[in-house]
Design a protein around this motif. Sequence first.
Motif, PDB file in Angstrom:
ATOM      1  N   TYR A 123      22.197   7.656 -11.198  1.00  0.00           N
ATOM      2  CA  TYR A 123      22.781   9.000 -11.212  1.00  0.00           C
ATOM      3  C   TYR A 123      22.029   9.891 -12.206  1.00  0.00           C
ATOM      4  O   TYR A 123      21.465   9.410 -13.193  1.00  0.00           O
ATOM      5  N   SER A 124      22.054  11.200 -11.959  1.00  0.00           N
ATOM      6  CA  SER A 124      21.434  12.147 -12.902  1.00  0.00           C
ATOM      7  C   SER A 124      22.426  12.455 -14.034  1.00  0.00           C
ATOM      8  O   SER A 124      23.625  12.148 -13.919  1.00  0.00           O
ATOM      9  N   HIS A 125      21.926  13.107 -15.074  1.00  0.00           N
ATOM     10  CA  HIS A 125      22.815  13.435 -16.196  1.00  0.00           C
ATOM     11  C   HIS A 125      23.904  14.421 -15.770  1.00  0.00           C
ATOM     12  O   HIS A 125      25.034  14.347 -16.273  1.00  0.00           O
ATOM     13  N   THR A 130      29.657  15.180 -14.688  1.00  0.00           N
ATOM     14  CA  THR A 130      30.804  15.481 -13.823  1.00  0.00           C
ATOM     15  C   THR A 130      31.731  14.277 -13.704  1.00  0.00           C
ATOM     16  O   THR A 130      32.962  14.408 -13.787  1.00  0.00           O
ATOM     17  N   MET A 131      31.137  13.132 -13.519  1.00  0.00           N
ATOM     18  CA  MET A 131      31.954  11.921 -13.323  1.00  0.00           C
ATOM     19  C   MET A 131      32.764  11.575 -14.568  1.00  0.00           C
ATOM     20  O   MET A 131      33.918  11.148 -14.464  1.00  0.00           O
ATOM     21  N   LEU A 132      32.156  11.741 -15.725  1.00  0.00           N
ATOM     22  CA  LEU A 132      32.841  11.347 -16.959  1.00  0.00           C
ATOM     23  C   LEU A 132      33.525  12.519 -17.651  1.00  0.00           C
ATOM     24  O   LEU A 132      34.136  12.328 -18.707  1.00  0.00           O
ATOM     25  N   GLN A 133      33.396  13.693 -17.071  1.00  0.00           N
ATOM     26  CA  GLN A 133      33.989  14.908 -17.636  1.00  0.00           C
ATOM     27  C   GLN A 133      33.481  15.140 -19.065  1.00  0.00           C
ATOM     28  O   GLN A 133      34.250  15.363 -19.997  1.00  0.00           O
ATOM     29  N   THR A 138      25.799  15.361 -23.829  1.00  0.00           N
ATOM     30  CA  THR A 138      26.456  14.144 -24.327  1.00  0.00           C
ATOM     31  C   THR A 138      25.985  12.933 -23.540  1.00  0.00           C
ATOM     32  O   THR A 138      25.768  11.855 -24.113  1.00  0.00           O
ATOM     33  N   SER A 139      25.784  13.114 -22.261  1.00  0.00           N
ATOM     34  CA  SER A 139      25.294  12.006 -21.430  1.00  0.00           C
ATOM     35  C   SER A 139      23.909  11.566 -21.901  1.00  0.00           C
ATOM     36  O   SER A 139      23.633  10.365 -22.038  1.00  0.00           O
TER      37      SER A 139
END
Lengths: 159, 243
Positions: A123-125, A130-133, A138-139
């Motif tokens: 997955y991209s950053h 989006t997935m981790l809100q 931060t990603s």
Amino acid sequence: MGQHAVFNRYSGKMMAVCRRYLGVGPDAEDALMEGFMKVFTKIDSFKEDGSFEGWIRRIMVNECLMKIRKQGDMYSKPIEEAWGIGQADEAFMYLCTAEIEALIAELPPGYRTVFNLYAIEGYSHDEIATMLQISAGTSKSQLSRARTMIQQKMKLIEL
Amino acid sequence: MNEPNNTSWEELDKVWRKKIQDQSDEVPSNLWDKIETKLDEQEVRPMWTRIRLSPWTWSAAAVISILIGLNWNQSPQEEKGIPLVVESKTKPTTLESIPLPSDVDAIVSTKVKLTIDQEPSAPPVIEKLPNVDSPVVEEAKEPIAAMAPKQENDEEIWVRVDIDPVEEKAMPVAVAYRENEPPKQKQRGLGRFLKQLKQVVKGEEPVWQELREGKPSFIDGIHQVANTYYRTEQTVKQTFQLQ
């Protein structure tokens, strides 16, 4: 029975996915079970333009993320510390699967989640954000920290 | 801040991805049993919890259920085991129904005993009341009981026949009602509700108070229906959240 056949075919791989995110324990088994329940109940929503295994894997990853999210905020670290990481050691290329899994398993949950999503799932950053809100910064920070930690562990092993 | 050189890391990611993605772990043997049990439980769930309907459909269903609830609440208590009492007051329409001598002026009261037995077509036994001095109207020549053996379970119906020459033109009256039952309402709940709705459509102010008349349990019924509607709405919301 079709459902049993699907379970037999993919449960091993998906168990590995769940354990990579949640570690060896009941959480991974719960995630696998809940994931397969969704697979069987939402099978109508599967579109044949993608691979079935990829669809199941996404469901499992989402189940794992839901469980991780319940554990609380583990991504709030300053971004500045993320940068300045060097190149990967060439020795990393020759690690076997079990060694890679062991290295990933030793990461803290926040680092491990982002590392798994970015390095292993691809997955991209932005997608991870989006997935981790969380924010994309931060990603990136979490990924860099994860890599730094892996490097440190490798040095300890080489010594 | 220094930009990281991730080139080698990207290559490493690809190598690790290839190695890890096909990795398979051992699955606990009882996991499939658990999944199967859960799947069975889901199949047993009521059909309405699995039906996917649009919010409009749910709303329409809720309105219909409210209307049905109102109507049911206002309907008379039928078929609830309340014994039916039948009171029959028969007034002959004309004097020709019972032949009388022409000189009878006074009111004649007779007591007619009807015995239901094997022969429904047999004529009834007519007894003369002891305090009546007027001429006997007519007596059956042979009682039915003498014609057929009397049974213990014979059902007797006593009908009092009042013959009032003054009210010759009165029509027979038969009243049937249930014990302890209030007089039947002329308009049922749904009818009155529709009447109020028509008033609203005409632009007149509705009298909602009418809906509660004669039914103390109406308010409780409204609360029950409202609770049912609220629960249905919550279920719908939860279903959509799960989806």
